[in-house]
Each structure stands twice: as structure tokens, then as C-alpha cells.
Design an enzyme around this catalytic site. Structure first.
Site, PDB file in Angstrom:
ATOM      1  N   ASN A  18       0.826  -1.214   0.000  1.00 16.19           N
ATOM      2  CA  ASN A  18       0.000   0.000   0.000  1.00 16.19           C
ATOM      3  C   ASN A  18       0.857   1.260   0.000  1.00 16.19           C
ATOM      4  OD1 ASN A  18      -2.099  -1.791   0.125  1.00 16.19           O
ATOM      5  ND2 ASN A  18      -2.423  -1.568   2.336  1.00 16.19           N
ATOM      6  N   HIS A  76       5.806  -0.455  -2.815  1.00 19.93           N
ATOM      7  CA  HIS A  76       5.360   0.224  -4.044  1.00 19.93           C
ATOM      8  C   HIS A  76       5.372   1.733  -3.922  1.00 19.93           C
ATOM      9  CE1 HIS A  76       3.085  -3.689  -5.274  1.00 19.93           C
ATOM     10  NE2 HIS A  76       4.391  -3.789  -5.390  1.00 19.93           N
TER      11      HIS A  76
HETATM   12  N1  APR Z   1     -10.340  -6.892   4.640  1.00 18.66           N
HETATM   13  C1  APR Z   1      -9.379  -7.719   4.107  1.00 18.66           C
HETATM   14  N2  APR Z   1      -9.218  -7.920   2.778  1.00 18.66           N
HETATM   15  C2  APR Z   1     -10.073  -7.269   1.966  1.00 18.66           C
HETATM   16  C3  APR Z   1     -11.085  -6.397   2.433  1.00 18.66           C
HETATM   17  C4  APR Z   1     -11.191  -6.219   3.835  1.00 18.66           C
HETATM   18  N3  APR Z   1     -12.134  -5.423   4.367  1.00 18.66           N
HETATM   19  N4  APR Z   1     -11.764  -5.893   1.341  1.00 18.66           N
HETATM   20  C5  APR Z   1     -11.167  -6.437   0.245  1.00 18.66           C
HETATM   21  N5  APR Z   1     -10.177  -7.275   0.620  1.00 18.66           N
HETATM   22  C6  APR Z   1      -9.272  -8.050  -0.217  1.00 18.66           C
HETATM   23  C7  APR Z   1      -9.861  -8.544  -1.520  1.00 18.66           C
HETATM   24  O1  APR Z   1     -10.575  -9.750  -1.310  1.00 18.66           O
HETATM   25  C8  APR Z   1      -8.590  -8.751  -2.346  1.00 18.66           C
HETATM   26  O2  APR Z   1      -8.066 -10.050  -2.145  1.00 18.66           O
HETATM   27  O3  APR Z   1      -8.203  -7.222  -0.586  1.00 18.66           O
HETATM   28  C9  APR Z   1      -7.613  -7.731  -1.765  1.00 18.66           C
HETATM   29  C10 APR Z   1      -7.373  -6.572  -2.704  1.00 18.66           C
HETATM   30  O4  APR Z   1      -6.705  -7.073  -3.841  1.00 18.66           O
HETATM   31  P1  APR Z   1      -6.146  -6.010  -4.903  1.00 18.66           P
HETATM   32  O5  APR Z   1      -7.207  -4.991  -5.162  1.00 18.66           O
HETATM   33  O6  APR Z   1      -5.575  -6.811  -6.030  1.00 18.66           O
HETATM   34  O7  APR Z   1      -4.998  -5.255  -4.122  1.00 18.66           O
HETATM   35  P2  APR Z   1      -3.502  -5.724  -3.900  1.00 18.66           P
HETATM   36  O8  APR Z   1      -3.396  -7.196  -3.751  1.00 18.66           O
HETATM   37  O9  APR Z   1      -2.959  -4.890  -2.781  1.00 18.66           O
HETATM   38  O10 APR Z   1      -2.819  -5.263  -5.292  1.00 18.66           O
HETATM   39  C11 APR Z   1      -1.416  -5.412  -5.374  1.00 18.66           C
HETATM   40  O11 APR Z   1      -1.473  -4.275  -7.515  1.00 18.66           O
HETATM   41  O12 APR Z   1      -2.187  -2.571  -8.862  1.00 18.66           O
HETATM   42  C12 APR Z   1      -1.137  -3.001  -8.089  1.00 18.66           C
HETATM   43  O13 APR Z   1       0.419  -1.603  -7.057  1.00 18.66           O
HETATM   44  C13 APR Z   1      -0.886  -2.047  -6.954  1.00 18.66           C
HETATM   45  O14 APR Z   1      -0.117  -2.565  -4.727  1.00 18.66           O
HETATM   46  C14 APR Z   1      -1.075  -2.905  -5.709  1.00 18.66           C
HETATM   47  C15 APR Z   1      -0.870  -4.305  -6.232  1.00 18.66           C
END
Ligand code: APR
Length: 228
Positions: free
Chosen positions: A87, A104
Site C-alpha cells: 500500500n 510500491h
Molecule cells: N479486509 C481484508 N481484505 C479485503 C477487504 C477487507 N475489508 N476488502 C477487500 N479485501 C481483499 C480482496 O478480497 C482482495 O483479495 O483485498 C484484496 C485486494 O486485492 P487487490 O485490489 O488486487 O490489491 P492488492 O493485492 O494490494 O494489489 C497489489 O497491484 O495494482 C497493483 O500496485 C498495486 O499494490 C497494488 C498491487
């Protein structure tokens, strides 16, 4: 103190009102990341890129840490806690976590396009074309864009490899190299994956899957870990 390593993704901040990337209504549902989060996008339309990050930075000044962030801080009573986050928000720091590694980049930081070691912290939300470093070059978001190197992955691997307990929270585990970090945790180490869509990651031993939101699951899990 045992070393407890926590890998967090966008889901960690979801209950603070910060959009994730791949959930419905996520950031990548409303933007093509190639248009706002890549060096090519920056060359093609820097104002669109600046606006994408300005809007996210503006929102960041309006939200705060959630119960999940605050629960993780309590772990520092008993453990040597290291957070490795994908994040770019500062919610872990604002909650009080003292050891946060950003893989990131950081939304509130900007850097010179001439000399990447010239990094500044913004105290307001807007970065504009014409905002320059001391050497006169345009400032850009201090964010790792798609196609750019994740400079902090080396230190992150070192931290993860020494984990004696590991937690993975709120990440879809689809973006590498961050998604590969869990493979560096030793087999015998207890691991907890907290995410409503958590799944058994292939080849990972001693993994407890907790299909729940961070703000709900973490206070309970932290209580359990503090009693151990
Ligand atoms: N509590 C826990 N997890 C949650 C919640 C919550 N309240 N709400 C959503 N999630 C989960 C979703 O189920 C999903 O698995 O958070 C995750 C979000 O996934 P992504 O949107 O893909 O985010 P992330 O994994 O951090 O993405 C990684 O992708 O675009 C790039 O640089 C960007 O750092 C980012 C990277």
C-alpha cells in the site's frame, strides 16, 4: 522477542474507505492502469497521471486507520513486528505501527525526475505540472509504476526470510514480486492469511486461511497471538 512479519495489501485499507484495485468498483475498474500508473503514461499524459494520484492523495487526507490497522499496533507489545506493505497510504504509520516497509512507494511522497534520491513529503494533496525539485526538474509521484523496478524487494525478502510468525492481509496475491514474498517464509513457520477471498496458496505449509475482513478478524487474531 519473536519476529512477526505482516504482508499487507489494499484490503488492509478497504474498511478505511480506500478503494482496492481489483474488487468491484476498484481503481482498475475505473482506470486503465496503463494510462495512469506507468512510465509510458507519464510521458504521454503527465497531467492525467498527476490527477490520478492527486485524487487518491486528497482522499487520504480525509480517511483514517481502521480497527485492523489499530489491532496490528498491539502486536508490538509482545513481538518484533515488521510490516511489509504494497500500500502507498500512510495508515499503518498513522495507526502507530513503527516498522513499515513500502514496496510500491508512498502516496504522500514525491521525487525529482532528474535525481530519484531527491524525495520530498507533501503536506498538501496536489502536485502540479511545474512543481519542480531544487534542480528545476518536474516532481513525480514517489510510486513504483508498472514496468518499474521494486527497489525495496531485496530488504523485504531479508525481513520475510527471518519471520517466526507471518500474516498476510488483504491482498489478491497476483502482483509480483510482492506476491512471491510468502514463498520466502520457512515452511514450519505459522502463517495466517486474512482476506474475504483468502485461499490456500499452492505449496505454502502451515497456512491458516481466515476468510474475513481485516477489521473483523484482526482484533481477534491479535488477542490470540498476544496470549501465546
Ligand atoms: N479486509 C481484508 N481484505 C479485503 C477487504 C477487507 N475489508 N476488502 C477487500 N479485501 C481483499 C480482496 O478480497 C482482495 O483479495 O483485498 C484484496 C485486494 O486485492 P487487490 O485490489 O488486487 O490489491 P492488492 O493485492 O494490494 O494489489 C497489489 O497491484 O495494482 C497493483 O500496485 C498495486 O499494490 C497494488 C498491487
Amino acid at each position: 522477542m519473536k519476529k512477526l512479519v505482516i504482508l499487507t495489501g489494499a484490503g488492509m485499507s478497504a474498511e478505511s474507505g480506500v478503494k482496492t484495485f481489483r474488487d468491484s468498483d476498484g481503481l482498475w475498474q475505473n482506470h486503465r492502469f496503463e494510462e495512469v500508473a506507468s512510465p509510458v503514461a507519464w510521458q504521454r499524459d503527465p497531467e492525467l497521471v498527476l490527477e490520478f494520484y492527486n485524487q487518491r492523495r486528497k482522499q487520504l487526507f480525509e480517511v483514517g486507520p481502521n480497527a485492523g490497522h489499530l489491532a496490528l499496533v498491539r502486536l508490538e507489545e509482545k513481538y518484533d513486528v515488521h510490516i511489509v506493505t504494497q500500500n502507498v497510504d500512510d495508515l499503518h504509520e498513522r495507526a502507530g505501527s513503527s516498522n513499515v516497509l513500502h514496496l510500491h512507494g508512498e502516496l504522500k511522497k514525491v521525487r525529482s525526475t532528474l535525481d530519484p534520491s531527491m524525495i520530498y513529503t507533501l503536506d498538501h494533496w496536489e502536485l502540479k505540472l511545474g512543481d519542480t525539485c531544487e534542480k528545476g526538474s518536474q516532481l513525480r509521484p514517489h510510486i513504483v509504476w508498472f514496468g518499474e523496478a521494486v527497489d525495496m524487494i531485496g530488504p523485504a525478502v531479508e525481513v520475510v526470510a527471518e519471520a517466526e510468525i507471518c500474516m498476510v492481509i488483504g491482498t489478491s496475491m497476483v502482483v509480483y514480486p510482492a506476491a512471491g514474498l510468502i514463498n520466502y517464509v520457512k515452511d514450519k513457520i505459522p502463517k495466517y492469511y486474512v482476506d474475504p477471498k483468502a485461499f490456500h496458496v499452492q505449496g505454502i505449509r502451515n497456512l491458516e486461511v481466515i476468510k474475513e475482513k481485516a477489521g473483523i478478524a484482526l482484533p481477534e487474531l491479535v488477542d490470540k497471538l498476544l496470549k501465546q
